[in-house]
Design a protein around this motif. Sequence first.
Motif, mmCIF file in Angstrom:
data_model
loop_
_atom_site.group_PDB
_atom_site.id
_atom_site.type_symbol
_atom_site.label_atom_id
_atom_site.label_comp_id
_atom_site.label_asym_id
_atom_site.label_seq_id
_atom_site.Cartn_x
_atom_site.Cartn_y
_atom_site.Cartn_z
ATOM 1 N N VAL A 18 0.844 -1.208 0.000
ATOM 2 C CA VAL A 18 0.000 0.000 0.000
ATOM 3 C C VAL A 18 0.872 1.248 0.000
ATOM 4 O O VAL A 18 0.645 2.185 -0.762
ATOM 5 C CB VAL A 18 -0.940 -0.009 1.229
ATOM 6 C CG1 VAL A 18 -1.629 1.331 1.396
ATOM 7 C CG2 VAL A 18 -1.956 -1.135 1.108
ATOM 8 N N ILE A 19 1.916 1.203 0.796
ATOM 9 C CA ILE A 19 2.804 2.383 0.871
ATOM 10 C C ILE A 19 3.435 2.663 -0.488
ATOM 11 O O ILE A 19 3.568 3.809 -0.918
ATOM 12 C CB ILE A 19 3.886 2.165 1.947
ATOM 13 C CG1 ILE A 19 3.252 2.241 3.345
ATOM 14 C CG2 ILE A 19 5.002 3.211 1.831
ATOM 15 C CD1 ILE A 19 4.188 1.896 4.483
ATOM 16 N N PHE A 64 2.714 3.297 16.940
ATOM 17 C CA PHE A 64 3.165 4.651 16.621
ATOM 18 C C PHE A 64 3.058 5.582 17.823
ATOM 19 O O PHE A 64 2.327 5.307 18.772
ATOM 20 C CB PHE A 64 2.380 5.215 15.428
ATOM 21 C CG PHE A 64 0.945 5.583 15.719
ATOM 22 C CD1 PHE A 64 -0.051 4.616 15.725
ATOM 23 C CD2 PHE A 64 0.572 6.887 15.977
ATOM 24 C CE1 PHE A 64 -1.373 4.949 15.974
ATOM 25 C CE2 PHE A 64 -0.742 7.242 16.233
ATOM 26 C CZ PHE A 64 -1.726 6.264 16.235
ATOM 27 N N THR A 65 3.822 6.669 17.734
ATOM 28 C CA THR A 65 3.795 7.678 18.796
ATOM 29 C C THR A 65 3.091 8.931 18.266
ATOM 30 O O THR A 65 3.231 9.284 17.093
ATOM 31 C CB THR A 65 5.226 8.062 19.226
ATOM 32 O OG1 THR A 65 5.916 8.612 18.096
ATOM 33 C CG2 THR A 65 5.968 6.861 19.767
ATOM 34 N N LEU A 103 12.596 6.871 5.639
ATOM 35 C CA LEU A 103 12.243 7.147 7.041
ATOM 36 C C LEU A 103 10.756 7.465 7.135
ATOM 37 O O LEU A 103 10.065 7.004 8.034
ATOM 38 C CB LEU A 103 13.072 8.312 7.574
ATOM 39 C CG LEU A 103 12.794 8.722 9.021
ATOM 40 C CD1 LEU A 103 13.029 7.571 9.982
ATOM 41 C CD2 LEU A 103 13.657 9.926 9.406
ATOM 42 N N VAL A 104 10.248 8.222 6.185
ATOM 43 C CA VAL A 104 8.815 8.515 6.143
ATOM 44 C C VAL A 104 8.032 7.220 5.986
ATOM 45 O O VAL A 104 7.042 6.979 6.692
ATOM 46 C CB VAL A 104 8.489 9.481 4.994
ATOM 47 C CG1 VAL A 104 6.981 9.638 4.818
ATOM 48 C CG2 VAL A 104 9.135 10.843 5.242
ATOM 49 N N ASN A 105 8.504 6.353 5.105
ATOM 50 C CA ASN A 105 7.813 5.066 4.900
ATOM 51 C C ASN A 105 7.743 4.258 6.187
ATOM 52 O O ASN A 105 6.711 3.657 6.503
ATOM 53 C CB ASN A 105 8.529 4.250 3.823
ATOM 54 C CG ASN A 105 8.436 4.886 2.454
ATOM 55 O OD1 ASN A 105 7.628 5.816 2.244
ATOM 56 N ND2 ASN A 105 9.256 4.434 1.528
ATOM 57 N N GLU A 106 8.814 4.254 6.960
ATOM 58 C CA GLU A 106 8.840 3.493 8.223
ATOM 59 C C GLU A 106 7.812 4.051 9.196
ATOM 60 O O GLU A 106 7.072 3.308 9.845
ATOM 61 C CB GLU A 106 10.244 3.555 8.828
ATOM 62 C CG GLU A 106 10.437 2.758 10.112
ATOM 63 C CD GLU A 106 10.130 1.266 9.931
ATOM 64 O OE1 GLU A 106 10.200 0.765 8.797
ATOM 65 O OE2 GLU A 106 9.761 0.611 10.939
ATOM 66 N N LYS A 107 7.716 5.356 9.267
ATOM 67 C CA LYS A 107 6.745 5.978 10.186
ATOM 68 C C LYS A 107 5.312 5.701 9.738
ATOM 69 O O LYS A 107 4.429 5.435 10.562
ATOM 70 C CB LYS A 107 7.014 7.471 10.280
ATOM 71 C CG LYS A 107 8.325 7.776 11.006
ATOM 72 C CD LYS A 107 8.543 9.251 11.155
ATOM 73 C CE LYS A 107 9.891 9.512 11.770
ATOM 74 N NZ LYS A 107 9.974 9.045 13.183
ATOM 75 N N LEU A 158 0.156 2.591 10.011
ATOM 76 C CA LEU A 158 -0.767 1.690 9.310
ATOM 77 C C LEU A 158 -0.904 0.351 10.027
ATOM 78 O O LEU A 158 -1.954 -0.302 9.952
ATOM 79 C CB LEU A 158 -0.313 1.477 7.862
ATOM 80 C CG LEU A 158 -0.495 2.676 6.940
ATOM 81 C CD1 LEU A 158 0.023 2.363 5.535
ATOM 82 C CD2 LEU A 158 -1.974 3.095 6.874
ATOM 83 N N ARG A 159 0.109 -0.047 10.762
ATOM 84 C CA ARG A 159 -0.020 -1.296 11.543
ATOM 85 C C ARG A 159 -1.210 -1.184 12.511
ATOM 86 O O ARG A 159 -1.995 -2.103 12.679
ATOM 87 C CB ARG A 159 1.252 -1.550 12.351
ATOM 88 C CG ARG A 159 2.385 -2.144 11.534
ATOM 89 C CD ARG A 159 3.628 -2.222 12.366
ATOM 90 N NE ARG A 159 4.753 -2.840 11.661
ATOM 91 C CZ ARG A 159 6.023 -2.634 11.996
ATOM 92 N NH1 ARG A 159 6.330 -1.809 13.002
ATOM 93 N NH2 ARG A 159 7.011 -3.229 11.330
#
Length: 750
Positions: A37-38, A257-258, A303-307, A312-313
Amino acid sequence: MKKNWILVPSVLLVAACATAPSPQDRLTVNDKKIDQVIAQMTLEEKVNMLHSKTNMSSAGVERLGIADMHYADGPFGIREEGVPNGFQSAGWTLDSATYFPTGSALAATWSKEMAYLYGTGMGKEARLRGKDVILGPAVNIQRLPVGGRTYEYLSEDPILSAALALEYTKGCQDEGTAVCIKHFAVNNQETNRGSVDAQLDERTLREIYLKPFERAIVEGGAMSVMPAYNKVNGDYCSENEHLLNEILRGEWGFKGFTVSDWGGTHSTMGAMLHGLNVQMTGSNYLGQPVIDSIATGALTEALVNEKVKQILRVRYAIEAVPDGVANTKMTSQPECQQIARQVAEKSIVLLKNEGVLPIAKEVKKIAVIGQNAVLKTQSGGMGAGVKALYEVTPLEGIRKRAGADVQVTYAPGYKNFPGRRWGPAPAVPNPLEAAAIDEPADPVLLEEAVALAKDADLVIFFGGTNKSIETEGSDRKDINLPVGQETVVTALREANPNLVSVLISGGPTDLRVLEPASPAIVQGWWNGTEGGTALAEVLFGDIAPSGKLPFTFPMKLEDSPAFALGNFPDPNAGGDLFTLMYRQDVLKMTPAERQAFLDSLPKPVSKYTEGSLVGYRWFDTRNVKPMYAFGHGLSYVDFEYGALKAAAKKDVVKVTFTLANKGGMAADEVVQLYVARPDATVEWPAKELKAFDRVTLAAGETKTVTLEIPVKDLRYWNVEKNAWDLEHGKLVLLVGAASDDIRQQAEVTI
Ligand code: GLC
């Protein structure tokens, strides 16, 4: 070929055990799909997820069918709907919620079962409102008796706080609502909360202040975390590499996520590089500046993708509530109202009783004195306020329970302090409102109250604080009873010795005058939608009181550790960044002017030199006698503790004993197991809580109780090794009804 079924299950079993996903790893089950999706998302769509969309939402990607993330304050009731760009009420009608007992009341139950049920109630009502994430539980340690958010938090003890935070998290997430456990971390004061630097050693950080978060995240699978406003050891929590990346994600394996506290994001690079996912609110840091930073190469799209993946998790773990379903029925549900009542019933603490309670059948006239008997406690306190569907006040509860053949009279007794006034004073002052918190007793109200007291069989005095005195955004100056309550209770005692004092407050108060004047004292808390019902049940003896204090009542404020060591308040504290950010002249400044102005301010610091000696750890270790000790709480029956059988195995220390209810009514007892280490080479507090349980016993019943301490919970943080470490040696196991009421003890060696 006939399968050897014996082998297959065992192989499967081993395989299953070997790969049983941890609560956090469960969040990664959709990772492959999320990566796909990303890959379809534009950079703008991805960055759009890293900051607020409205005051209580962050964006999804409508084009790809990814729903927005909707947040709602807790932690003890789903906050009414606000307008899209602020906290002002949206004026809805179906968003009246169940008002659950506040944090310190929940903690006073010492009940894992209640904490779990509480979490399910919050999770259920969040979904009725279409919310994905509740902003709670609030689990910071109650370090300061004057702390403005003591009532929101749970306990001064990390083990009690952690056990309840874990169950609340599991209960809420089992209902399909994510928690956002807050405020990570070391958020223990409101004074200068937006800029204060909490300075503490690593061992204290690990063993005390992080413990509630660690259990809820590692064992409970908390899906989101709210970094706090303050700094910890020099860095803002919302960009604190040690807290957010090294510990939260690195050691604890956090996969969610934070989301920053509202107004708690402080930079683009710091937030992006050191662990923040979502800026609340606004996008001046995690919006266009991120895109610009990628263009310059200062940041990477990876880095954006990781966040985005971490967000999304949770998005994929929490089923979005369809718009046509959300907010179509009243938020507050009867089953949740009953949970609130059960929690309230188990939270009430009987501090003292010289035969006055339960109310005798012969009592036919009760004088209820004090505005705290009629003031509602659901709203106020900023983020934690609840628009409750209903709230049974103490006076209503008493009147309903007393019935027709008992007359219940009422007088306000004292003026109520409404807190700092934000607007001009009213043209005609309210005769029941005090202009100052320490205003002396009003003679007219006093005379009226004394007259009722003289004419009654029993007087119930309601004292304590209110939601303007104890609130987010400011700490109390002291723990004194306000508005001349001490004068009132003393006069009532002289008028009628048959007196019960009930304290309606979230935190401790100074009882040096009230205690000798009161043959019975009850801590009634801010106890939710059914608080008055539960209180009446205890006062009339329908149920035995079973709450235990989650924090110490100091004899006087100066006895408490941070004050005794001069660590609080900070004499050098300057203007609070948080409040200054919203000052009109500051808001008119350009960003550069504002930053220069804020940089010019003194830097407030809070030194935690008391280390792990917070709460009872301090009072016990320094032999300072409190007014009422951590874990204290009386019943209407006596409990008898049998001799301990103790055994230390490789992974667990086990204690078994009998507990007998020697009284004439069913009652609960919260049994507490503390550990002392007389021969340790490592420095420890005099004793520490390590296990507890709530036991229900019928009149005359005896049960065998077993308490267990996992050996891993006996470790200390070894700063040289920078790891948990176990010191072998003798343990003294102390079992009792309170930290200052040890009934049996035994020794083991680990
Ligand atoms: C606050 C509080 C936080 C709350 C948030 C949103 O200032 O610190 O607990 O969840 O704002 O209301």
